[in-house]
Design a protein around this motif. Structure first.
Motif, PDB file in Angstrom:
ATOM      1  N   VAL A  24       0.869  -1.184   0.000  1.00 20.07           N
ATOM      2  CA  VAL A  24       0.000   0.000   0.000  1.00 20.07           C
ATOM      3  C   VAL A  24       0.908   1.236   0.000  1.00 20.07           C
ATOM      4  O   VAL A  24       0.974   2.000   0.965  1.00 20.07           O
ATOM      5  N   PHE A  25       1.609   1.415  -1.085  1.00 21.04           N
ATOM      6  CA  PHE A  25       2.638   2.438  -1.226  1.00 21.04           C
ATOM      7  C   PHE A  25       2.094   3.831  -0.908  1.00 21.04           C
ATOM      8  O   PHE A  25       1.009   4.197  -1.357  1.00 21.04           O
ATOM      9  N   HIS A  26       2.846   4.601  -0.108  1.00 24.07           N
ATOM     10  CA  HIS A  26       2.392   5.921   0.327  1.00 24.07           C
ATOM     11  C   HIS A  26       3.573   6.902   0.412  1.00 24.07           C
ATOM     12  O   HIS A  26       4.728   6.515   0.213  1.00 24.07           O
ATOM     13  N   VAL A  27       3.268   8.137   0.733  1.00 27.14           N
ATOM     14  CA  VAL A  27       4.269   9.201   0.745  1.00 27.14           C
ATOM     15  C   VAL A  27       5.384   8.933   1.755  1.00 27.14           C
ATOM     16  O   VAL A  27       6.522   9.345   1.553  1.00 27.14           O
ATOM     17  N   GLY A  28       5.097   8.232   2.823  1.00 29.27           N
ATOM     18  CA  GLY A  28       6.135   7.883   3.794  1.00 29.27           C
ATOM     19  C   GLY A  28       7.218   7.026   3.158  1.00 29.27           C
ATOM     20  O   GLY A  28       8.408   7.187   3.452  1.00 29.27           O
ATOM     21  N   HIS A  29       6.813   6.114   2.276  1.00 24.06           N
ATOM     22  CA  HIS A  29       7.787   5.297   1.550  1.00 24.06           C
ATOM     23  C   HIS A  29       8.668   6.178   0.655  1.00 24.06           C
ATOM     24  O   HIS A  29       9.890   6.028   0.631  1.00 24.06           O
ATOM     25  N   ILE A  30       8.028   7.084  -0.068  1.00 27.55           N
ATOM     26  CA  ILE A  30       8.777   7.998  -0.940  1.00 27.55           C
ATOM     27  C   ILE A  30       9.783   8.798  -0.114  1.00 27.55           C
ATOM     28  O   ILE A  30      10.954   8.921  -0.473  1.00 27.55           O
ATOM     29  N   ASN A  31       9.333   9.345   1.006  1.00 27.02           N
ATOM     30  CA  ASN A  31      10.201  10.185   1.833  1.00 27.02           C
ATOM     31  C   ASN A  31      11.440   9.440   2.304  1.00 27.02           C
ATOM     32  O   ASN A  31      12.560   9.953   2.208  1.00 27.02           O
ATOM     33  N   ILE A  32      11.266   8.228   2.806  1.00 22.61           N
ATOM     34  CA  ILE A  32      12.424   7.514   3.337  1.00 22.61           C
ATOM     35  C   ILE A  32      13.361   7.073   2.215  1.00 22.61           C
ATOM     36  O   ILE A  32      14.584   7.139   2.350  1.00 22.61           O
ATOM     37  N   LEU A  33      12.819   6.665   1.071  1.00 22.34           N
ATOM     38  CA  LEU A  33      13.673   6.259  -0.052  1.00 22.34           C
ATOM     39  C   LEU A  33      14.430   7.452  -0.628  1.00 22.34           C
ATOM     40  O   LEU A  33      15.622   7.344  -0.949  1.00 22.34           O
ATOM     41  N   GLN A  34      13.778   8.584  -0.728  1.00 17.28           N
ATOM     42  CA  GLN A  34      14.429   9.790  -1.234  1.00 17.28           C
ATOM     43  C   GLN A  34      15.552  10.218  -0.291  1.00 17.28           C
ATOM     44  O   GLN A  34      16.659  10.541  -0.741  1.00 17.28           O
ATOM     45  N   ARG A  35      15.309  10.190   0.999  1.00 20.06           N
ATOM     46  CA  ARG A  35      16.328  10.585   1.970  1.00 20.06           C
ATOM     47  C   ARG A  35      17.459   9.564   2.031  1.00 20.06           C
ATOM     48  O   ARG A  35      18.626   9.923   2.190  1.00 20.06           O
ATOM     49  N   ALA A  36      17.142   8.289   1.879  1.00 22.08           N
ATOM     50  CA  ALA A  36      18.180   7.252   1.846  1.00 22.08           C
ATOM     51  C   ALA A  36      19.070   7.448   0.619  1.00 22.08           C
ATOM     52  O   ALA A  36      20.306   7.375   0.720  1.00 22.08           O
ATOM     53  N   ALA A  37      18.469   7.714  -0.527  1.00 23.38           N
ATOM     54  CA  ALA A  37      19.234   7.911  -1.762  1.00 23.38           C
ATOM     55  C   ALA A  37      20.183   9.098  -1.642  1.00 23.38           C
ATOM     56  O   ALA A  37      21.291   9.065  -2.188  1.00 23.38           O
ATOM     57  N   ALA A  38      19.775  10.119  -0.916  1.00 23.40           N
ATOM     58  CA  ALA A  38      20.603  11.324  -0.760  1.00 23.40           C
ATOM     59  C   ALA A  38      21.870  11.054   0.050  1.00 23.40           C
ATOM     60  O   ALA A  38      22.814  11.850   0.002  1.00 23.40           O
ATOM     61  N   LEU A  39      21.931   9.931   0.757  1.00 18.63           N
ATOM     62  CA  LEU A  39      23.106   9.611   1.568  1.00 18.63           C
ATOM     63  C   LEU A  39      24.241   8.982   0.759  1.00 18.63           C
ATOM     64  O   LEU A  39      25.335   8.811   1.272  1.00 18.63           O
ATOM     65  N   GLY A  40      23.972   8.619  -0.482  1.00 18.72           N
ATOM     66  CA  GLY A  40      25.001   7.968  -1.284  1.00 18.72           C
ATOM     67  C   GLY A  40      24.804   8.188  -2.767  1.00 18.72           C
ATOM     68  O   GLY A  40      24.049   9.063  -3.185  1.00 18.72           O
ATOM     69  N   ASP A  41      25.488   7.358  -3.543  1.00 19.64           N
ATOM     70  CA  ASP A  41      25.427   7.463  -5.005  1.00 19.64           C
ATOM     71  C   ASP A  41      24.507   6.417  -5.623  1.00 19.64           C
ATOM     72  O   ASP A  41      23.993   6.598  -6.721  1.00 19.64           O
ATOM     73  N   THR A  42      24.328   5.303  -4.916  1.00 22.94           N
ATOM     74  CA  THR A  42      23.515   4.191  -5.404  1.00 22.94           C
ATOM     75  C   THR A  42      22.599   3.743  -4.275  1.00 22.94           C
ATOM     76  O   THR A  42      23.044   3.581  -3.145  1.00 22.94           O
ATOM     77  N   LEU A  43      21.317   3.548  -4.591  1.00 20.64           N
ATOM     78  CA  LEU A  43      20.360   3.038  -3.606  1.00 20.64           C
ATOM     79  C   LEU A  43      19.864   1.671  -4.048  1.00 20.64           C
ATOM     80  O   LEU A  43      19.315   1.518  -5.141  1.00 20.64           O
ATOM     81  N   ILE A  44      20.062   0.693  -3.180  1.00 17.15           N
ATOM     82  CA  ILE A  44      19.612  -0.672  -3.405  1.00 17.15           C
ATOM     83  C   ILE A  44      18.536  -0.971  -2.369  1.00 17.15           C
ATOM     84  O   ILE A  44      18.711  -0.689  -1.181  1.00 17.15           O
ATOM     85  N   VAL A  45      17.419  -1.544  -2.833  1.00 21.52           N
ATOM     86  CA  VAL A  45      16.269  -1.769  -1.954  1.00 21.52           C
ATOM     87  C   VAL A  45      15.882  -3.240  -1.959  1.00 21.52           C
ATOM     88  O   VAL A  45      15.599  -3.811  -3.021  1.00 21.52           O
ATOM     89  N   GLY A  46      15.858  -3.830  -0.774  1.00 20.27           N
ATOM     90  CA  GLY A  46      15.344  -5.182  -0.606  1.00 20.27           C
ATOM     91  C   GLY A  46      13.869  -5.117  -0.272  1.00 20.27           C
ATOM     92  O   GLY A  46      13.482  -4.460   0.693  1.00 20.27           O
TER      93      GLY A  46
END
Length: 131
Positions: free
Chosen positions: A12-34
């Motif tokens: 049930v994808f929501h804005v909270g998911h977007i927020n955490i993924l966007q902020r995680a991506a900003a910490l590095g160059d590549t974002l890998i999601v399990g």
């Protein structure tokens, strides 16, 4: 180059998911999601996700912040996944604060604040209460 890894069900994808993924991506160059498999989600929560894993993975793979998405088959394999993808940083929501500190010998561990007042579980509960 820094590689960031994170994990979730992303049902049930929501804005909270977007927020955490966007902020995680900003910490590095590549974002890998399990993304938790249906079987893993059932073993954790005692219920199947609303959306099957192939649909949840398609959603996560479509995000511009995400470089790679893979099925997380077991909670016990997190260290293996960190090593497999040469992750420099593990990101988890702050509701898990301290629970992944034992991975600090493999990578940096960062807990990000969750978006207030939104969770998949709460959304599902609201939907079920309408019936």
């Amino acid at each position: 180059m820094k590689t960031v890894i994170t994990f979730g069900t992303f049902d049930v994808f929501h804005v909270g998911h977007i927020n955490i993924l966007q902020r995680a991506a900003a910490l590095g160059d590549t974002l890998i999601v399990g993304v938790s498999t249906d079987a893993l989600n059932y073993s954790k929560k005692g219920r199947n996700p609303i959306y099957p894993e192939r649909d949840r993975m398609k959603i996560i793979n479509s995000l511009r912040y995400v470089n790679l998405c893979f099925p997380e088959e077991s909670l016990e394999k997190k260290a293996d996944y960190i090593k497999q993808f040469n992750a420099d940083i593990l990101v988890m929501g702050d509701d898990w604060e301290g629970k992944f500190d034992h991975f600090k010998d493999l990578c940096e561990v960062v807990y990000l604040k969750r978006t207030p007042s939104i969770s998949t579980t709460e959304i599902i509960e609201v939907i079920n209460s309408v019936e």
